[in-house]
Design a protein around this motif. Structure first.
Motif, PDB file in Angstrom:
ATOM      1  N   VAL A  51      12.890  13.632   1.473  1.00 30.21           N
ATOM      2  CA  VAL A  51      11.611  14.234   1.077  1.00 30.21           C
ATOM      3  C   VAL A  51      10.972  14.928   2.272  1.00 30.21           C
ATOM      4  CG1 VAL A  51       9.263  13.734   0.285  1.00 30.21           C
ATOM      5  CG2 VAL A  51      11.221  12.653  -0.844  1.00 30.21           C
ATOM      6  N   HIS A  52      10.993  14.279   3.425  1.00 32.60           N
ATOM      7  CA  HIS A  52      10.408  14.866   4.628  1.00 32.60           C
ATOM      8  C   HIS A  52      11.086  16.189   4.970  1.00 32.60           C
ATOM      9  CE1 HIS A  52       9.780  15.121   9.107  1.00 32.60           C
ATOM     10  NE2 HIS A  52       8.552  15.011   8.659  1.00 32.60           N
ATOM     11  N   GLN A  53      12.418  16.205   4.919  1.00 37.41           N
ATOM     12  CA  GLN A  53      13.141  17.440   5.233  1.00 37.41           C
ATOM     13  C   GLN A  53      12.823  18.524   4.213  1.00 37.41           C
ATOM     14  OE1 GLN A  53      14.997  18.090   8.079  1.00 37.41           O
ATOM     15  NE2 GLN A  53      14.708  20.158   7.278  1.00 37.41           N
ATOM     16  N   GLY A  54      12.746  18.165   2.943  1.00 36.79           N
ATOM     17  CA  GLY A  54      12.412  19.144   1.918  1.00 36.79           C
ATOM     18  C   GLY A  54      11.034  19.739   2.110  1.00 36.79           C
ATOM     19  N   LEU A  55      10.070  18.894   2.477  1.00 37.04           N
ATOM     20  CA  LEU A  55       8.715  19.393   2.719  1.00 37.04           C
ATOM     21  C   LEU A  55       8.656  20.265   3.970  1.00 37.04           C
ATOM     22  CD1 LEU A  55       6.662  16.214   1.755  1.00 37.04           C
ATOM     23  CD2 LEU A  55       6.950  18.318   0.419  1.00 37.04           C
ATOM     24  N   ARG A  56       9.405  19.889   4.995  1.00 36.33           N
ATOM     25  CA  ARG A  56       9.464  20.727   6.207  1.00 36.33           C
ATOM     26  C   ARG A  56      10.063  22.084   5.886  1.00 36.33           C
ATOM     27  NH1 ARG A  56       9.245  18.534  11.540  1.00 36.33           N
ATOM     28  NH2 ARG A  56      10.657  20.211  12.090  1.00 36.33           N
ATOM     29  N   ASP A  57      11.125  22.083   5.060  1.00 29.71           N
ATOM     30  CA  ASP A  57      11.755  23.347   4.669  1.00 29.71           C
ATOM     31  C   ASP A  57      10.772  24.219   3.883  1.00 29.71           C
ATOM     32  OD1 ASP A  57      14.073  22.496   5.910  1.00 29.71           O
ATOM     33  OD2 ASP A  57      15.109  21.976   4.035  1.00 29.71           O
ATOM     34  N   ALA A  58       9.987  23.588   3.004  1.00 34.01           N
ATOM     35  CA  ALA A  58       9.001  24.336   2.219  1.00 34.01           C
ATOM     36  C   ALA A  58       7.950  24.957   3.137  1.00 34.01           C
ATOM     37  CB  ALA A  58       8.343  23.424   1.185  1.00 34.01           C
ATOM     38  N   LEU A  59       7.509  24.213   4.143  1.00 37.68           N
ATOM     39  CA  LEU A  59       6.537  24.762   5.092  1.00 37.68           C
ATOM     40  C   LEU A  59       7.145  25.882   5.929  1.00 37.68           C
ATOM     41  CD1 LEU A  59       4.700  21.560   6.346  1.00 37.68           C
ATOM     42  CD2 LEU A  59       3.732  23.423   5.002  1.00 37.68           C
TER      43      LEU A  59
END
Length: 79
Positions: A51-59
């Motif tokens: 989830v953290h990586q996905g949110l970082r990618d979205a940002l």
């Protein structure tokens, strides 16, 4: 017979509500947090990291989107 005071409890959902953000991609990542409801604590790390990586990618994707272009400025050549 097993002593219930020494047997670990099975995973229980925390029941933490997740408010939609309005961004489908972000909401999908946050919805993945519900997967931890069925896992013991040892399984949480992988979900949290995903989830953290996905949110970082979205940002990071926000930085890649073309922004508004500056309108032509006819008076830039003033002397």
């Amino acid at each position: 017979m097993t002593d219930p005071t020494t047997t670990p409890a099975s995973p229980q959902p925390l029941g933490v509500p997740r408010t939609p953000t309005g961004d489908a991609g972000v909401d999908a990542h946050l919805a993945r947090l519900a997967d931890t409801d069925d896992l013991d604590a040892g399984g949480h790390l992988q979900v949290y990291e995903d989830v953290h990586q996905g949110l970082r990618d979205a940002l990071s994707a926000l930085d890649q989107r073309p922004g508004p272009t500056d309108p032509a400025r006819p008076y830039d050549n003033r002397s």
